[in-house]
Every structure is written in structure tokens, then in C-alpha cells.
Design an enzyme around this catalytic site. Structure first.
Site, mmCIF file in Angstrom:
data_model
loop_
_atom_site.group_PDB
_atom_site.id
_atom_site.type_symbol
_atom_site.label_atom_id
_atom_site.label_comp_id
_atom_site.label_asym_id
_atom_site.label_seq_id
_atom_site.Cartn_x
_atom_site.Cartn_y
_atom_site.Cartn_z
ATOM 1 N N ASP A 220 0.861 -1.176 0.000
ATOM 2 C CA ASP A 220 0.000 0.000 0.000
ATOM 3 C C ASP A 220 0.900 1.229 0.000
ATOM 4 O O ASP A 220 1.637 1.457 0.947
ATOM 5 C CB ASP A 220 -0.899 -0.011 1.245
ATOM 6 C CG ASP A 220 -1.864 1.153 1.256
ATOM 7 O OD1 ASP A 220 -2.760 1.177 0.406
ATOM 8 O OD2 ASP A 220 -1.693 2.054 2.098
ATOM 9 N N GLU B 140 -2.045 -1.471 -6.021
ATOM 10 C CA GLU B 140 -3.246 -0.835 -6.538
ATOM 11 C C GLU B 140 -2.983 -0.252 -7.910
ATOM 12 O O GLU B 140 -1.845 0.021 -8.267
ATOM 13 C CB GLU B 140 -3.651 0.312 -5.609
ATOM 14 C CG GLU B 140 -4.662 -0.068 -4.571
ATOM 15 C CD GLU B 140 -4.904 1.087 -3.628
ATOM 16 O OE1 GLU B 140 -6.070 1.353 -3.335
ATOM 17 O OE2 GLU B 140 -3.940 1.716 -3.193
ATOM 18 N N ASP C 111 -3.348 1.111 6.809
ATOM 19 C CA ASP C 111 -2.520 0.792 5.636
ATOM 20 C C ASP C 111 -2.200 -0.696 5.565
ATOM 21 O O ASP C 111 -2.130 -1.276 4.485
ATOM 22 C CB ASP C 111 -1.212 1.589 5.669
ATOM 23 C CG ASP C 111 -1.468 3.082 5.689
ATOM 24 O OD1 ASP C 111 -2.580 3.486 5.291
ATOM 25 O OD2 ASP C 111 -0.569 3.827 6.112
#
Ligand SMILES: [Zn+2]
Length: 395
Positions: free
Chosen positions: A180, A264, A346
Site C-alpha cells: 500500500d 493498486e 494501511d
């Protein structure tokens, strides 16, 4: 695969002057071709880069004789680049090409069709100007396809595109990790590890602010203004370098340690919440991170799983899979009302990314393969055991 290796150059004064001249010529050619493209399009014609190159070659000697002072590649490649930019625009990958300004990063290219350039250890032979010293050798073996010479701050670089079969498969000791990317920290891993951003970064940002203020006090285009401007450019270059170095170290470590890496598609959080860094810096950092992971996973034989941009990595409970309706950005601890799971925000997001990447619901290009990425709860029954294992291994 095609890899670009960017190497700092050590040009002498004549070579520096030549580089600036060639970059100026490339910029002129690009802008000329763009203007011509627009004119032809308005006139109902169908412009293309091949036609424009031919057209410019025909009038070059009469109208722009100074173009012959530099390599013809500078002109040719600039128009080819314009063609590439238009193709990207038509395919909705890029914006409409804009005119290059004098303050933009100056650069020019040379393609290697008939031995236009070559390297010899720590030297590169460029057309017209000859041998230029490089700070290091090209690290990859294979034919050199294209070179881009560009200036960053007050230094010149050669970015050399190499078509290489070099791969260095390593045996990654760990199965999977989710990453992340952070706003205040560089990244959080699903193992719970937090990777701090480089420390000198904040110090440089302070200097950047001061240099910006100093620039505002100077009279525009005066000698002192120019001096201050180059000082500012050096600080910018340094910030980029420090950040890129940290990113390189992290991506290399990840690609060598984990068989599967989940990230992501877009750093939405960073975009939404960062007031201290400019958005461009954040976005640039994110794309650079992904670009590096992309080629390094291929290089070291690991796999990259990219969650699509609608995947709610922060709002999903990494333990039971329930998706929260809302989650305020200020809430640093994720707490699940359904199963009582609690973890730093996170880490929870990273765990979700790890699970998603491990379940192979995503391909390397970020598209869901069977819709599983968008509906994490559908395959609960069979997937749950697997998820648990992954989380246990990752934790
Ligand atoms: Zn839960």
C-alpha cells in the site's frame, strides 16, 4: 524486452553547446510538425508523421538551413515522437499533443538503424558530435535501439533503449506481499512493515520552498533570476533522485523477495489527501513505482498483480471480507464491526492487495480476469480457506 538505461553524461563545453542546439532543433521540428498537422487537419486532409517528415525534408534546405548543423535524427525522431503522441491521443492513452516550450526539459533522440550511435565501455558515439564520456557502462546486453539525450537540472543524460533477453530469475523466499503506497510514508507492506520515505526529502522540500521564494523576488529574465532558476532546477532534480533511489531499492527488494506482489492501480488516497507534496510529485512517484515493479518482476521472475481502481482496498476487512460503507481518511486504525478485526489502516489495505494478487483475480495489466476483483465476496466458501492461509503466511 525493451529496457531503457539512463546514464549521466560527462560532456565537454562544445558537446554541451551541441546538445542544447540539437534539442532546440528537435523542439522546433516538433512544433513545426504540430502546427502543420493542425493546419492540414483543418483543411480536411489526413496528416501523418511519415508525410510530415517527407514534407519537412523537402523544404529544409531552403527554409531552415541551420537544421543541417545537427544530426538529422533530431528532426526525424521529433516528428516520429509527434506521431506517437497522436496515436496515444487517438487511442485515448494520452492528451492532445501540445507545443513544446523553451523551458520544458530539452531533449533529442537518435534511432539506431544503420549504426547511428554505439557505445564502447564508458563512452557513447553520437552522430556529428562524436565520442561523449558516460558515467557508467550500459548494464544490459543486446542491440541498442534508440538514444534520448536530455537535460535534467544542469546535467545531461543519455537514455539508451536496449532490446535485451537478459533475465535473472531468482528464487523468491516468500510467497506473496501486498503493498500500500503511502502519503506520509513510502509504503506499507502486508507483513506490517512500514517503509519510511527518504529523510533528506523533507529537508530538500524546505530548501525548495526557500529557493522558490528567492526566485519570486528576482526580476524576471535577469541574470540573477536565471541563476536562481538553475539553482531551483538542481534542487528539483535532487528531490527526484533521492525519491527515485528509495523507490528503486524498495522495488528491487520486493521483486527479489516475493513470488507475487499485489499493488493498486492508482494511488487514489495520495491524490485525495496530500496537501504537502504537489500532486504531480505524488503521481509521478506512483507511476514510477509501478513501472519499476513491472519490469523488475519480469526481470527477476516474480509476478505483479494489480487491483483495478475500483477495488476498495481500504474499506474491505482483510479478515472477513465485509466492505465498509464509509471510512474517513483520518481514521488510522481499521476496525471491523462484523468480526472485530483490527489493524492499522494501511496494513489492512496491503493485506487485501496481497490476498487479491494471490487469488489470481487480477492480471498484470490491472483488468479483472473473471470479475472476481470487483466482487470479492462471491467466492467466499472456497476462497476463504486460501485467504486465511495467505494472510497467515504474509503476517
Ligand atoms: Zn471483518
Amino acid at each position: 524486452m525493451l529496457l531503457a538505461h539512463k546514464i549521466a553524461l560527462d560532456p565537454n563545453v562544445a558537446q554541451r553547446i551541441y546538445f542544447a542546439q540539437a534539442a532546440g532543433t528537435a523542439r522546433f521540428a516538433y512544433n513545426w510538425a504540430l502546427a502543420e498537422w493542425k493546419r492540414q487537419y483543418k483543411a480536411g486532409e489526413k496528416p501523418n508523421d511519415v508525410g510530415l517528415r517527407r514534407q519537412l525534408n523537402a523544404i529544409k534546405r531552403a527554409q531552415f538551413p541551420w537544421m543541417f548543423d545537427v544530426t538529422k535524427c533530431a528532426v526525424q525522431e521529433a516528428i516520429i515522437d509527434l506521431g506517437t503522441a497522436f496515436r496515444a491521443f487517438f487511442e485515448k492513452r494520452g492528451r492532445y499533443p501540445r507545443f513544446k516550450r523553451k523551458n520544458d526539459q530539452p531533449s533529442f533522440c537518435a534511432a539506431n538503424e544503420v549504426g547511428t550511435f554505439r557505445t564502447d565501455g564508458k563512452r557513447i558515439k553520437l552522430p556529428v558530435i562524436g565520442w561523449v564520456r558516460m558515467r557508467e557502462e550500459v548494464r544490459f546486453s543486446g542491440p541498442l535501439k534508440r538514444v534520448t539525450v536530455s537535460r535534467d537540472g544542469d546535467r545531461w543524460f543519455a537514455s539508451i533503449m536496449v532490446e535485451t533477453d537478459d533475465v535473472k530469475p531468482v528464487v523468491q523466499p516468500e510467497p506473496v506481499v501486498g503493498v500500500d503506497l503511502g502519503v506520509t510514508t513510502l509504503a506499507t507492506l502486508s507483513t506490517g512493515e512500514t517503509i519510511e520515505g527518504p529523510k533528506s526529502h523533507t529537508a530538500a522540500l524546505k530548501r525548495l520552498r526557500r529557493a522558490n521564494k528567492a526566485l519570486a523576488c528576482k526580476r524576471r529574465f535577469s541574470a540573477n533570476w536565471r541563476k536562481q532558476k538553475s539553482r531551483l532546477a538542481r534542487i528539483h532534480a535532487r528531490i527526484t533522485n533521492v525519491r527515485r533511489d528509495a523507490t528503486h531499492k524498495l522495488t528491487t527488494r520486493l521483486a527479489k523477495t516475493y513470488k507475487t506482489i499485489g499493488i493498486e492501480d492508482l494511488n487514489v488516497k495520495g491524490m485525495a489527501s496530500n496537501r504537502h507534496l504537489s500532486r504531480a510529485v505524488m503521481d509521478g512517484g506512483f507511476f514510477e513505482f509501478r513501472r519499476q515493479l513491472d519490469y523488475k518482476t519480469r526481470f527477476y521472475g516474480s509476478r505483479l498483480g494489480v487491483a483495478n481502481r475500483w477495488y476498495p482496498s481500504s474499506k474491505t476487512c482483510s479478515c472477513c471480507g465485509v466492505i465498509k460503507e464509509t471510512l474517513a481518511l483520518s481514521q488510522r486504525i481499521f476496525h471491523c464491526d462484523d468480526c472485530g478485526f483490527e489493524a492499522p489502516r494501511d496494513v489492512n489495505a496491503a493485506l487485501n492487495l496481497a490476498r487479491l494478487a494471490a487469488s489470481s483475480a487480477v492480471t498484470a495489466c490491472g483488468e479483472p480476469r473473471s470479475g472476481a476483483g470487483r466482487k470479492p465476496r462471491v467466492k467466499r466458501g472456497s476462497a476463504k480457506q486460501e485467504e486465511k492461509n495467505v494472510i497467515l503466511e504474509a503476517a
